[in-house]
Design an enzyme around this catalytic site. Structure first.
Site, PDB file in Angstrom:
ATOM      1  N   TYR A  56       0.828  -1.222   0.000  1.00 23.40           N
ATOM      2  CA  TYR A  56       0.000   0.000   0.000  1.00 23.40           C
ATOM      3  C   TYR A  56       0.851   1.256   0.000  1.00 23.40           C
ATOM      4  O   TYR A  56       1.761   1.430   0.826  1.00 23.40           O
ATOM      5  CB  TYR A  56      -0.941   0.033   1.213  1.00 23.40           C
ATOM      6  CG  TYR A  56      -1.633   1.374   1.328  1.00 23.40           C
ATOM      7  CD1 TYR A  56      -2.664   1.705   0.450  1.00 23.40           C
ATOM      8  CD2 TYR A  56      -1.207   2.338   2.235  1.00 23.40           C
ATOM      9  CE1 TYR A  56      -3.273   2.953   0.504  1.00 23.40           C
ATOM     10  CE2 TYR A  56      -1.803   3.589   2.300  1.00 23.40           C
ATOM     11  CZ  TYR A  56      -2.832   3.886   1.417  1.00 23.40           C
ATOM     12  OH  TYR A  56      -3.413   5.120   1.449  1.00 23.40           O
ATOM     13  N   HIS A  86      -1.835  16.802  -2.582  1.00 23.61           N
ATOM     14  CA  HIS A  86      -2.345  16.887  -1.216  1.00 23.61           C
ATOM     15  C   HIS A  86      -2.088  18.250  -0.562  1.00 23.61           C
ATOM     16  O   HIS A  86      -2.554  18.487   0.556  1.00 23.61           O
ATOM     17  CB  HIS A  86      -1.722  15.784  -0.353  1.00 23.61           C
ATOM     18  CG  HIS A  86      -2.324  14.432  -0.595  1.00 23.61           C
ATOM     19  ND1 HIS A  86      -2.499  13.904  -1.852  1.00 23.61           N
ATOM     20  CD2 HIS A  86      -2.796  13.480   0.265  1.00 23.61           C
ATOM     21  CE1 HIS A  86      -3.033  12.701  -1.766  1.00 23.61           C
ATOM     22  NE2 HIS A  86      -3.238  12.422  -0.492  1.00 23.61           N
ATOM     23  N   ASN A 198       1.838  11.326   5.765  1.00 29.82           N
ATOM     24  CA  ASN A 198       1.169  10.610   6.851  1.00 29.82           C
ATOM     25  C   ASN A 198       1.872  10.975   8.155  1.00 29.82           C
ATOM     26  O   ASN A 198       3.094  11.064   8.210  1.00 29.82           O
ATOM     27  CB  ASN A 198       1.266   9.104   6.642  1.00 29.82           C
ATOM     28  CG  ASN A 198      -0.005   8.508   6.072  1.00 29.82           C
ATOM     29  OD1 ASN A 198      -0.067   7.317   5.868  1.00 29.82           O
ATOM     30  ND2 ASN A 198      -1.012   9.293   5.802  1.00 29.82           N
ATOM     31  N   TYR A 280     -16.763  30.742  46.073  1.00 29.60           N
ATOM     32  CA  TYR A 280     -16.127  29.563  45.482  1.00 29.60           C
ATOM     33  C   TYR A 280     -14.876  29.891  44.668  1.00 29.60           C
ATOM     34  O   TYR A 280     -13.924  29.106  44.625  1.00 29.60           O
ATOM     35  CB  TYR A 280     -17.109  28.832  44.563  1.00 29.60           C
ATOM     36  CG  TYR A 280     -18.225  28.091  45.263  1.00 29.60           C
ATOM     37  CD1 TYR A 280     -18.305  28.036  46.643  1.00 29.60           C
ATOM     38  CD2 TYR A 280     -19.202  27.428  44.515  1.00 29.60           C
ATOM     39  CE1 TYR A 280     -19.332  27.366  47.275  1.00 29.60           C
ATOM     40  CE2 TYR A 280     -20.230  26.746  45.126  1.00 29.60           C
ATOM     41  CZ  TYR A 280     -20.300  26.711  46.510  1.00 29.60           C
ATOM     42  OH  TYR A 280     -21.328  26.038  47.121  1.00 29.60           O
ATOM     43  N   ARG A 283     -12.379  30.099  47.465  1.00 27.71           N
ATOM     44  CA  ARG A 283     -12.364  28.951  48.371  1.00 27.71           C
ATOM     45  C   ARG A 283     -12.023  27.648  47.639  1.00 27.71           C
ATOM     46  O   ARG A 283     -11.415  26.730  48.209  1.00 27.71           O
ATOM     47  CB  ARG A 283     -13.735  28.827  49.040  1.00 27.71           C
ATOM     48  CG  ARG A 283     -13.719  27.922  50.247  1.00 27.71           C
ATOM     49  CD  ARG A 283     -15.074  27.621  50.855  1.00 27.71           C
ATOM     50  NE  ARG A 283     -16.183  28.472  50.490  1.00 27.71           N
ATOM     51  CZ  ARG A 283     -17.446  28.077  50.552  1.00 27.71           C
ATOM     52  NH1 ARG A 283     -17.733  26.837  50.934  1.00 27.71           N
ATOM     53  NH2 ARG A 283     -18.423  28.897  50.221  1.00 27.71           N
ATOM     54  N   PHE A 329      -1.460   6.755  12.015  1.00 28.07           N
ATOM     55  CA  PHE A 329      -1.630   8.175  11.679  1.00 28.07           C
ATOM     56  C   PHE A 329      -2.888   8.778  12.299  1.00 28.07           C
ATOM     57  O   PHE A 329      -3.100   9.987  12.239  1.00 28.07           O
ATOM     58  CB  PHE A 329      -1.732   8.338  10.162  1.00 28.07           C
ATOM     59  CG  PHE A 329      -2.751   7.399   9.546  1.00 28.07           C
ATOM     60  CD1 PHE A 329      -4.099   7.542   9.784  1.00 28.07           C
ATOM     61  CD2 PHE A 329      -2.332   6.343   8.750  1.00 28.07           C
ATOM     62  CE1 PHE A 329      -5.033   6.672   9.243  1.00 28.07           C
ATOM     63  CE2 PHE A 329      -3.256   5.469   8.202  1.00 28.07           C
ATOM     64  CZ  PHE A 329      -4.611   5.627   8.442  1.00 28.07           C
ATOM     65  N   GLU A 413     -11.625   6.243   4.017  1.00 26.03           N
ATOM     66  CA  GLU A 413     -11.237   6.902   5.265  1.00 26.03           C
ATOM     67  C   GLU A 413     -12.524   7.390   5.936  1.00 26.03           C
ATOM     68  O   GLU A 413     -12.871   8.571   5.887  1.00 26.03           O
ATOM     69  CB  GLU A 413     -10.248   8.028   4.957  1.00 26.03           C
ATOM     70  CG  GLU A 413      -8.971   7.465   4.342  1.00 26.03           C
ATOM     71  CD  GLU A 413      -8.080   8.499   3.677  1.00 26.03           C
ATOM     72  OE1 GLU A 413      -8.355   9.709   3.822  1.00 26.03           O
ATOM     73  OE2 GLU A 413      -7.109   8.097   3.006  1.00 26.03           O
TER      74      GLU A 413
END
Length: 494
Positions: A56, A86, A198, A280, A283, A329, A413
């Site tokens: 792959y 990409h 990746n 608060y 405290r 990844f 994906e």
């Protein structure tokens, strides 16, 4: 050069990673990592020669194109096409210090000998880091699985002589800077584009930088809270050893211990109190700040595991003769803690803003809005408004992006982490936290002056003196914005 960091297989801590960036350290590859990189590349070349099985992203296409085989003569083109196609980042540019962190973490990840890259590729990344040739990367475009594809593609374009870089204060074509440096564009071998793209270095660089800053802000927040408590004439009993240890939470115990230490020797904290208990926001400092500390420690532990890992795909194991296509990844392990830390820091801001509100409220002997003639003067009225506005924005950013997933790549994906959005909004929340703590210190120092001549502890008084060297007491109304900005920078310097 004395300031050199050697890339090796020893655990890289969050603190060390930030120190490398902040001190301008130079990187060198250790002999160990050089050998691991070469060994893995040689194994991969041999594996391609001796197997007919599809590998792959090495001898196949990517994502939903994983069933398409690629001819041996096209394997290099496949990788360069991957980087170019990409590089879809968009939006605002990533800050230079975070881009530099991305380079550091990518170099670290590739140096374990599980990624199959050439030594020359890793060395060129080292050259970029050392020479401050910083690729232009954009904040938007990553789904946080398959890693940070779009921003890492933009980061790696300059390796090929493409894209832009920030160099000597200018945005320039990468090809021009490579020519100046005498660097030839790289020709990627099989698997290298995938190894570069990746990975989780966009997410983890933002997360690492945010955690470093959050740690410093958290420590500053305790000192600021102590000054606010003194200015409000608060009580010490809620910080006692017994009452906090009985609940067992380590952050709560640590915060109570630290507050007692900061306040030790104070005239103000020791004097008789007319009120039985505090609100608060005073405290419950051990409980709230302590929970933030526990969350910060958790997020840091997870992030350190991440930055000490190879996170590309496939993962190569030369000694076992294995190439595994899996999912290291995927950003989920760090997306969840980053969303959690967003919430924790917003709570740190939330309780800070409430203390600001109490200090200007005209109670416990303090004048309304902390000026001697309220009405004619508005004093700190709008400083609290500003803190409330910033806090509201942080609350909106607390929605966890990691609880969303939008399928991509034709459904291959089909579950993503959205961790990149967790990372960028975490940076915004850290920025907002610094601003709110700056406003609290601005307010607390003003209020403390109305308690004179009584004195606080040595640590609080030293903080007050250092702060007053930067920001003056407000006698009558003045323009507040520059003073708030000075206060924020002061808090960030603690």
């Amino acid at each position: 050069m004395n300031n050199i960091h050697q890339i090796n297989t020893e655990r890289l801590t969050i603190e060390k990673a930030c120190e490398i960036i902040e001190t301008g350290a130079k990187l060198v590859l250790s002999d160990e990592c050089t050998a691991l990189i070469n060994k893995c590349r040689e194994f991969l070349d041999d594996k391609i020669e001796r197997t007919n099985e599809p590998l792959y992203g090495i001898t196949t296409g990517f994502g939903s194109l994983c069933n398409i085989s690629i001819n041996a003569k096209d394997l290099s083109t496949l990788q360069s096409n991957l980087v170019k196609s990409h590089a879809c980042g968009t939006g605002d540019r990533v800050a230079p210090e975070i881009v530099k962190m991305m380079l550091l973490l990518k170099i670290q990840s590739l140096s374990y000998g599980n990624s199959g890259v050439q030594l020359a590729t890793v060395q060129r990344l080292v050259d970029f880091f050392n020479e401050d040739v910083l690729p232009v990367v954009y904040q938007q475009g990553s789904l946080g699985a398959s890693g940070d594809l779009a921003p890492l593609a933009n980061m790696c374009l300059p390796l090929l002589g493409l894209g832009e870089v920030l160099y000597q204060g200018e945005i320039l074509p990468a090809a021009d800077v490579l020519a100046v440096k005498g660097w030839k564009p790289l020709t990627l071998k099989s698997k290298e584009g995938l190894a570069l793209l990746n990975g989780t270095q966009f997410m983890s660089a933002h997360g690492t930088w945010a955690i470093c800053r959050a740690r410093r802000l958290f420590n500053a927040a305790l000192s600021v809270a102590a000054m606010s408590l003194e200015a409000f004439d608060g009580r010490i009993e809620p910080f006692g050893k017994e009452v906090n240890e009985v609940r067992h939470h380590p952050g709560q115990i640590a915060v109570a211990d630290k507050m007692r230490s900061i306040l030790e020797g104070s005239q103000l904290i020791a004097r008789h109190k007319e009120h039985v208990q505090d609100p608060y926001s005073f405290r419950c400092i051990p409980q709230v700040h302590g929970a933030v500390l526990d969350t910060l420690n958790y997020a840091q532990a997870v992030m350190e595991d991440e930055i000490n890992s190879p996170t590309d795909n496939p993962t190569i194991f030369p000694d076992e003769d294995i190439i595994v296509s899996a999912g290291n990844f995927h950003g989920e392990p760090i997306a969840l803690p980053m969303d959690f830390l967003c919430t924790a820091l917003t709570e740190l801001s939330n309780i800070s803003e409430r203390r600001i509100y109490k200090l200007i409220s005209g109670t416990r002997g303090l004048p309304s809005f902390l000026v001697a003639r309220p009405g004619l003067n508005s004093g700190f009225m709008i400083a609290q408004y500003a803190a409330a506005s910033i806090l509201n924005q942080s609350k909106g950013l607390c929605w966890p992006t990691s609880c969303d997933s939008i399928p991509s790549s034709q459904g291959q994906e089909d579950h993503v982490s959205m961790g990149a959005n967790s990372a960028t909004k975490l940076i915004r929340v850290v920025d907002n936290t610094a601003r709110i703590l700056g406003i609290e210190l601005f307010t607390a120092a003003q209020a403390l002056e109305f308690r004179r001549p009584a004195r606080s502890s040595k640590p609080v008084e030293e903080l007050f003196t250092a702060y007053r060297a930067e920001v003056p007491f407000i006698d009558v109304d003045t323009v507040m914005s520059p003073l708030i900005e000075k206060s924020v920078k002061f808090v960030e310097s603690l």
